[in-house]
Design a protein around this motif. Structure first.
Motif, PDB file in Angstrom:
ATOM      1  N   GLN A 130       0.804  -1.214   0.000  1.00  0.00           N
ATOM      2  CA  GLN A 130       0.000   0.000   0.000  1.00  0.00           C
ATOM      3  C   GLN A 130       0.843   1.273   0.000  1.00  0.00           C
ATOM      4  O   GLN A 130       0.339   2.343  -0.360  1.00  0.00           O
ATOM      5  N   HIS A 177       1.302  -9.183   4.366  1.00  0.00           N
ATOM      6  CA  HIS A 177       0.051  -8.416   4.386  1.00  0.00           C
ATOM      7  C   HIS A 177      -0.526  -8.450   2.967  1.00  0.00           C
ATOM      8  O   HIS A 177      -0.383  -7.497   2.196  1.00  0.00           O
ATOM      9  N   PHE A 178      -1.101  -9.563   2.591  1.00  0.00           N
ATOM     10  CA  PHE A 178      -1.817  -9.810   1.323  1.00  0.00           C
ATOM     11  C   PHE A 178      -0.933 -10.022   0.084  1.00  0.00           C
ATOM     12  O   PHE A 178      -1.401 -10.585  -0.899  1.00  0.00           O
ATOM     13  N   ASN A 235      -1.613 -11.018   8.007  1.00  0.00           N
ATOM     14  CA  ASN A 235      -2.631 -10.022   8.258  1.00  0.00           C
ATOM     15  C   ASN A 235      -3.992 -10.526   7.800  1.00  0.00           C
ATOM     16  O   ASN A 235      -4.161 -10.897   6.639  1.00  0.00           O
ATOM     17  N   GLU A 236      -4.946 -10.543   8.701  1.00  0.00           N
ATOM     18  CA  GLU A 236      -6.353 -10.773   8.383  1.00  0.00           C
ATOM     19  C   GLU A 236      -6.606 -11.948   7.444  1.00  0.00           C
ATOM     20  O   GLU A 236      -7.059 -11.762   6.306  1.00  0.00           O
ATOM     21  N   VAL A 288     -10.095 -11.695   5.769  1.00  0.00           N
ATOM     22  CA  VAL A 288     -10.258 -10.804   4.608  1.00  0.00           C
ATOM     23  C   VAL A 288      -9.558 -11.398   3.393  1.00  0.00           C
ATOM     24  O   VAL A 288     -10.086 -11.420   2.278  1.00  0.00           O
ATOM     25  N   LEU A 332     -12.250 -12.196   0.637  1.00  0.00           N
ATOM     26  CA  LEU A 332     -12.257 -11.246  -0.472  1.00  0.00           C
ATOM     27  C   LEU A 332     -11.378 -11.696  -1.635  1.00  0.00           C
ATOM     28  O   LEU A 332     -11.567 -11.275  -2.768  1.00  0.00           O
ATOM     29  N   LEU A 363     -10.322  -8.854  -3.842  1.00  0.00           N
ATOM     30  CA  LEU A 363      -8.887  -8.693  -3.617  1.00  0.00           C
ATOM     31  C   LEU A 363      -8.121  -9.774  -4.381  1.00  0.00           C
ATOM     32  O   LEU A 363      -8.705 -10.790  -4.785  1.00  0.00           O
ATOM     33  N   TYR A 367     -12.735  -2.320  12.707  1.00  0.00           N
ATOM     34  CA  TYR A 367     -13.183  -1.150  11.949  1.00  0.00           C
ATOM     35  C   TYR A 367     -14.652  -0.809  12.168  1.00  0.00           C
ATOM     36  O   TYR A 367     -15.026   0.352  12.186  1.00  0.00           O
ATOM     37  N   TRP A 414     -18.342   0.407   3.610  1.00  0.00           N
ATOM     38  CA  TRP A 414     -18.571  -0.661   4.593  1.00  0.00           C
ATOM     39  C   TRP A 414     -18.288  -0.201   6.022  1.00  0.00           C
ATOM     40  O   TRP A 414     -18.573  -0.911   6.976  1.00  0.00           O
ATOM     41  N   GLU A 435      -4.911  -2.385  14.201  1.00  0.00           N
ATOM     42  CA  GLU A 435      -5.474  -1.483  13.187  1.00  0.00           C
ATOM     43  C   GLU A 435      -6.830  -0.981  13.652  1.00  0.00           C
ATOM     44  O   GLU A 435      -7.619  -1.738  14.227  1.00  0.00           O
ATOM     45  N   TRP A 453      -4.765   3.042  11.825  1.00  0.00           N
ATOM     46  CA  TRP A 453      -4.598   2.827  10.383  1.00  0.00           C
ATOM     47  C   TRP A 453      -5.041   4.109   9.698  1.00  0.00           C
ATOM     48  O   TRP A 453      -6.224   4.424   9.780  1.00  0.00           O
ATOM     49  N   GLU A 480      -5.647   1.960  -1.168  1.00  0.00           N
ATOM     50  CA  GLU A 480      -6.665   1.226  -0.421  1.00  0.00           C
ATOM     51  C   GLU A 480      -7.180   0.053  -1.278  1.00  0.00           C
ATOM     52  O   GLU A 480      -8.354  -0.018  -1.637  1.00  0.00           O
ATOM     53  N   TRP A 481      -6.248  -0.850  -1.630  1.00  0.00           N
ATOM     54  CA  TRP A 481      -6.573  -2.074  -2.364  1.00  0.00           C
ATOM     55  C   TRP A 481      -7.445  -1.771  -3.588  1.00  0.00           C
ATOM     56  O   TRP A 481      -7.104  -0.886  -4.356  1.00  0.00           O
ATOM     57  N   PHE A 502      -7.054   6.968   4.348  1.00  0.00           N
ATOM     58  CA  PHE A 502      -7.072   6.589   5.766  1.00  0.00           C
ATOM     59  C   PHE A 502      -5.948   7.263   6.561  1.00  0.00           C
ATOM     60  O   PHE A 502      -5.772   6.985   7.742  1.00  0.00           O
TER      61      PHE A 502
HETATM   62  C1  PNW Z   1      -7.752  -3.819   6.515  1.00  0.00           C
HETATM   63  N1  PNW Z   1     -12.046  -4.297   1.684  1.00  0.00           N
HETATM   64  O1  PNW Z   1      -8.595  -4.786   5.923  1.00  0.00           O
HETATM   65  C2  PNW Z   1      -6.369  -4.036   5.979  1.00  0.00           C
HETATM   66  O2  PNW Z   1      -5.558  -4.741   6.873  1.00  0.00           O
HETATM   67  C3  PNW Z   1      -5.705  -2.790   5.518  1.00  0.00           C
HETATM   68  O3  PNW Z   1      -4.692  -3.153   4.620  1.00  0.00           O
HETATM   69  C4  PNW Z   1      -6.717  -1.860   4.903  1.00  0.00           C
HETATM   70  O4  PNW Z   1      -6.154  -0.762   4.263  1.00  0.00           O
HETATM   71  C5  PNW Z   1      -7.652  -1.444   6.026  1.00  0.00           C
HETATM   72  O5  PNW Z   1      -8.314  -2.571   6.522  1.00  0.00           O
HETATM   73  C6  PNW Z   1      -8.710  -0.440   5.624  1.00  0.00           C
HETATM   74  O6  PNW Z   1      -9.605  -1.009   4.725  1.00  0.00           O
HETATM   75  C7  PNW Z   1      -9.433  -4.597   4.859  1.00  0.00           C
HETATM   76  O7  PNW Z   1     -13.265  -4.083   1.903  1.00  0.00           O
HETATM   77  C8  PNW Z   1     -10.738  -4.278   5.100  1.00  0.00           C
HETATM   78  O8  PNW Z   1     -11.611  -4.447   0.498  1.00  0.00           O
HETATM   79  C9  PNW Z   1     -11.623  -4.185   4.060  1.00  0.00           C
HETATM   80  C10 PNW Z   1     -11.174  -4.387   2.768  1.00  0.00           C
HETATM   81  C11 PNW Z   1      -9.859  -4.701   2.531  1.00  0.00           C
HETATM   82  C12 PNW Z   1      -8.992  -4.808   3.568  1.00  0.00           C
END
Ligand code: PNW
Length: 483
Positions: free
Chosen positions: A28, A130-131, A174-175, A178, A182, A189, A319, A357, A385, A429, A436-437, A445
């Motif tokens: 990112q 991280h992805f 990471n996550e 997600v 996703l 993603l 979040y 979201w 985060e 974050w 932002e992906w 952010f």
């Molecule tokens: C997190 N989506 O997860 C990630 O860890 C971060 O990299 C990201 O920037 C942050 O949230 C803010 O979105 C995500 O809807 C949450 O595509 C949602 C999504 C992607 C990542």
């Protein structure tokens, strides 16, 4: 200037060793996507293929943190952070993902980052992935392949060996939620696959296996000498029943928590296996749909180390929150949503930030922290985060984000003092506006604005960044007075 946020929060209590940080991720912010021997990741591939990312944005340059690290360091100093969470680009260190070839320029870059942080009394927290999986590994099945656990373990051990004399906080992945959902269920993603109800459970399982292998390696070979900690960053919404008086909604809400947090937290912090509701619902759906191509939710093998106990602290990304309605009697379909049998709703009374979201619900964080305390054996928790985005015309006086951080930190403080939750740190974050992906650079952010329209990629602090700096500063003064 005396700002409202710092005043309010300084009246709250935070432990004296509380970590004040921000988080970023390699893809990112770094750019330099093919510089100095870096291999491609699945995110390079994803962004370079048409129609995947908002207006064709890519991380080819992003904030150019690969070449502008000195500018990032200035931002970190300006905020007065005690901690900084970054991620390593796996293919920058190991271009084909394996330790057969190490890229010395990648090692040099992260050595400089880590050394500069430490020289400035900032504690680094490093996420290994991280992805941005190396594309070379994706070509051999990526997270779908069982061998990935072994390959990730070699990468992790390489990092512990090379950087672990200075890095004491490690996050393996990471996550996984997600990444799996996703990346493999709805394809938003990388790698952008849409195989509802099947692949996400397989890749989630291999992520847990990979994480667990790396933790065991650290525990056996590095902990004694290096004395650090290893965890995995888990994201979760907080969920409440749409109608608290309806027992079906109450049960659906529990399923929502089980399929989100529990999917990864139960194996690591709870029973050692996936939540019972997942096993039960997925099994029942298999019968209903006549699904016979093997099991969808894998079993943990007796022949390898178990995930239970493989985290030295709880790393939480929070979040947003949802209201949940039962949807278990919907016509069956093969999908994650079908397995869950829930419908998640954004309460119309919740303000929504830039990202569609992200409904703003700070009190959901306090409730989630208490839930983790109660269901995960009262772990030490770092909020790795949490943040608030803006879209559209840039607002430097981002009063809504200031309010968000003020409200959130109050909830964190209450979780510590009133609920006895063992929260040891908070990472906003993000340090910078960044890619932002799939939303590209349209969602911001950062605590610092980045001017993506100019080649200098100038960083400029937002009002919220100034207020966060004031909180940290006041907190330090407060401790000194205490002693
Ligand atoms: C997190 N989506 O997860 C990630 O860890 C971060 O990299 C990201 O920037 C942050 O949230 C803010 O979105 C995500 O809807 C949450 O595509 C949602 C999504 C992607 C990542």
């Amino acid at each position: 200037a005396d700002m409202a946020l710092s005043k309010t929060v300084s009246l709250q209590h935070f432990p004296s060793d509380f970590a004040w940080g921000t988080s970023t991720a390699a893809y990112q912010i770094e750019g330099g996507w093919d510089l100095d021997g870096k291999g491609p990741s699945i995110w390079d591939t994803f962004c370079h293929s048409k129609g995947r990312v908002f207006e064709g944005h890519t991380g080819d340059v992003a904030c150019n943190s690969y070449q502008l690290w000195d500018e990032d360091l200035k931002c970190i100093q300006q905020l007065g952070l005690t901690h900084y969470r970054l991620s390593f680009s796996w293919p920058r260190l190991l271009p084909d993902g394996t330790t057969h070839f190490v890229n010395p320029k990648g090692v040099e870059y992260y050595n400089k980052v880590i050394d500069d942080l430490i020289a400035n009394a900032v504690v680094p927290m490093v996420t290994l992935n991280h992805f941005d999986l190396p594309q070379a590994l994706q070509d051999h099945g990526g997270w779908e392949s069982p061998e990935i656990a072994d390959i990730f373990d070699s990468y992790a051990q390489f990092c512990f060996k090379t950087f672990g004399d200075r890095v004491k906080f490690w996050i393996t992945l990471n996550e996984p939620y997600v990444c799996a959902k996703l990346g493999y269920e709805n394809g938003i993603l990388a790698p952008g696959l849409k195989e509802p109800g099947t692949l996400l459970y397989l890749v989630g399982h291999n992520m847990l296996r990979a994480h667990s292998r790396a933790w065991h390696s650290y525990n056996a070979h590095f902990r004694g000498l290096q004395g650090g900690m290893v965890s995995i960053a888990l994201n979760s919404d907080w969920a409440e029943p749409l109608d608290p008086g309806c027992s079906k909604d109450v049960a659906a809400t529990q399923r929502y928590m089980d399929f989100t947090l529990g999917w990864f937290a139960c194996p690591v912090f709870g029973t050692g296996d996936y939540p019972k509701s997942m096993r039960f619902r997925i099994e029942a759906k298999n019968l209903e749909l006549g699904f016979t191509k093997g099991q969808r939710l894998p079993k943990f093998s007796e022949d390898e180390p178990k995930p239970l106990g493989t985290a030295d602290f709880f790393a939480l990304n929070y979040y947003t929150s949802r209201k949940v309605k039962d949807a278990s009697s919907r016509p069956s379909e093969l999908s994650f949503a079908g397995d869950q049998g829930t419908e998640a709703i954004i309460d119309p009374s919740w303000p929504v930030s830039g990202a569609y979201w992200l409904a703003v619900v700070p009190e959901g964080l306090r409730k989630l922290l208490k839930y983790i305390k109660e269901t995960c054996n009262n772990p030490v928790i770092y909020i790795t985060e949490n943040g608030f985005s803006q879209i559209g015309p840039v607002k430097f006086e981002d009063i809504d984000r200031c309010q968000f951080y003020q409200d959130t930190l109050q909830q964190v403080s209450k979780a510590i003092t009133d609920d006895g939750v063992n929260v040891k740190g908070y990472f906003a974050w993000s340090l910078l506006d960044n890619l932002e992906w799939s939303e590209g650079f349209s969602v911001r952010f950062g605590l610092f604005h980045v001017d993506f329209s100019s080649s200098e990629l100038k960083r400029t602090i937002y009002r919220s960044g100034e207020e966060y700096a004031a909180v940290i500063k006041r907190y330090h003064t407060y401790t000194k007075l205490d002693n």
